[in-house]
Design a protein around this motif. Sequence first.
Motif, PDB file in Angstrom:
ATOM      1  N   ARG A   1       0.808  -1.214   0.000  1.00 19.06           N
ATOM      2  CA  ARG A   1       0.000   0.000   0.000  1.00 19.06           C
ATOM      3  C   ARG A   1       0.846   1.270   0.000  1.00 19.06           C
ATOM      4  NH1 ARG A   1      -3.529  -3.290   3.194  1.00 19.06           N
ATOM      5  NH2 ARG A   1      -5.016  -4.152   1.744  1.00 19.06           N
TER       6      ARG A   1
ATOM      7  N   TYR B   1      -4.746  -1.573   6.946  1.00 14.97           N
ATOM      8  CA  TYR B   1      -5.426  -0.845   5.868  1.00 14.97           C
ATOM      9  C   TYR B   1      -6.078   0.423   6.420  1.00 14.97           C
ATOM     10  CZ  TYR B   1      -9.091   0.015   2.344  1.00 14.97           C
ATOM     11  OH  TYR B   1      -9.925   0.584   1.422  1.00 14.97           O
TER      12      TYR B   1
ATOM     13  N   PHE C   1      -4.958   4.292   5.286  1.00 12.95           N
ATOM     14  CA  PHE C   1      -5.871   5.155   4.546  1.00 12.95           C
ATOM     15  C   PHE C   1      -6.637   6.147   5.429  1.00 12.95           C
ATOM     16  CE2 PHE C   1      -5.195   1.700   1.475  1.00 12.95           C
ATOM     17  CZ  PHE C   1      -4.752   2.478   0.411  1.00 12.95           C
TER      18      PHE C   1
ATOM     19  N   TRP D   1      -2.425  10.132   3.188  1.00 11.78           N
ATOM     20  CA  TRP D   1      -3.483   9.704   2.281  1.00 11.78           C
ATOM     21  C   TRP D   1      -4.588  10.758   2.201  1.00 11.78           C
ATOM     22  CZ3 TRP D   1      -4.400   7.094  -1.774  1.00 11.78           C
ATOM     23  CH2 TRP D   1      -5.713   6.959  -2.211  1.00 11.78           C
TER      24      TRP D   1
ATOM     25  N   ALA E   1      -6.703  12.118  -0.946  1.00  8.73           N
ATOM     26  CA  ALA E   1      -8.159  11.983  -1.009  1.00  8.73           C
ATOM     27  C   ALA E   1      -8.822  13.332  -1.296  1.00  8.73           C
ATOM     28  CB  ALA E   1      -8.688  11.401   0.295  1.00  8.73           C
TER      29      ALA E   1
ATOM     30  N   GLN F   1      -8.923   7.576  -4.878  1.00 11.43           N
ATOM     31  CA  GLN F   1      -9.705   6.482  -4.329  1.00 11.43           C
ATOM     32  C   GLN F   1      -8.805   5.555  -3.519  1.00 11.43           C
ATOM     33  OE1 GLN F   1     -12.377   4.490  -7.154  1.00 11.43           O
ATOM     34  NE2 GLN F   1     -11.703   5.945  -8.708  1.00 11.43           N
ATOM     35  N   THR F   2      -9.326   5.068  -2.411  1.00  8.32           N
ATOM     36  CA  THR F   2      -8.546   4.113  -1.627  1.00  8.32           C
ATOM     37  C   THR F   2      -8.326   2.834  -2.420  1.00  8.32           C
ATOM     38  OG1 THR F   2     -10.580   3.247  -0.643  1.00  8.32           O
ATOM     39  CG2 THR F   2      -9.383   4.931   0.598  1.00  8.32           C
ATOM     40  N   GLN F   3      -7.213   2.195  -2.143  1.00 16.99           N
ATOM     41  CA  GLN F   3      -6.983   0.871  -2.707  1.00 16.99           C
ATOM     42  C   GLN F   3      -7.913  -0.117  -2.001  1.00 16.99           C
ATOM     43  OE1 GLN F   3      -3.351  -1.299  -1.657  1.00 16.99           O
ATOM     44  NE2 GLN F   3      -2.981  -1.614  -3.830  1.00 16.99           N
TER      45      GLN F   3
END
Length: 209
Positions: free
Chosen positions: A99, A173, A177, A182, A186, A191-193
């Motif tokens: 990530r 995660y 995020f 991040w 945003a 877009q988040t993974q």
Amino acid sequence: MLAIRDIQDAADLLAPVYQSTKKRDGYVSLEVSPYLARDTKGTIDEARRLWKDRGPRQRHDQSARYIRRHTGHPPTAQRRHQRQRHATVRTGRSTRKLRPAFIDGVEKFAATGGDVSKLASVASFFISRIDSLVDSLVGEKLKAETDAARKAKLQGILGKVAIANGKLTYEAYGRIFSSPRWKALAAKGAQTQRVLWASTSTKNPIIAT
């Protein structure tokens, strides 16, 4: 190439989903050859070729994804920087390492003035494969174990390690995020993974019953 035609047809079919979700859903994936798993340049070159062969612009946006198997994170950041979608096959620690590579690529793309809202990514987390390996190792230990207490502990983890590993991954995660790094992306529309929980059915017949 038959696979390319299938991808084109699927992308056309899913185009309304792609449009109605503002590029969040409606993607189609095609795996890069596993023979390129340890060949970073080869993986990138093949992803470029497949991306180029898929036809109109929207088909590119919907389906220019690849799967990087098991080794080598460099393609993740580089392809993200070069605006291709990708899926990744990882478990546990590798997923958590991946990530930051994804975020690196999004940041580089944003720095060039790219529209980060057009980037989409999936990290596939294979559940049962972990249990298949761990359960086989535990099974061997159980055959040799004579202490009742230790045997009970070993039996207690059968079929449970993969889920525990998945929970840890999802916790990581959430941290990644929700970080300031991040959030800055945003705010630009990134877009988040996504995490794709794959291979979720147990392979152990004892647990299955």
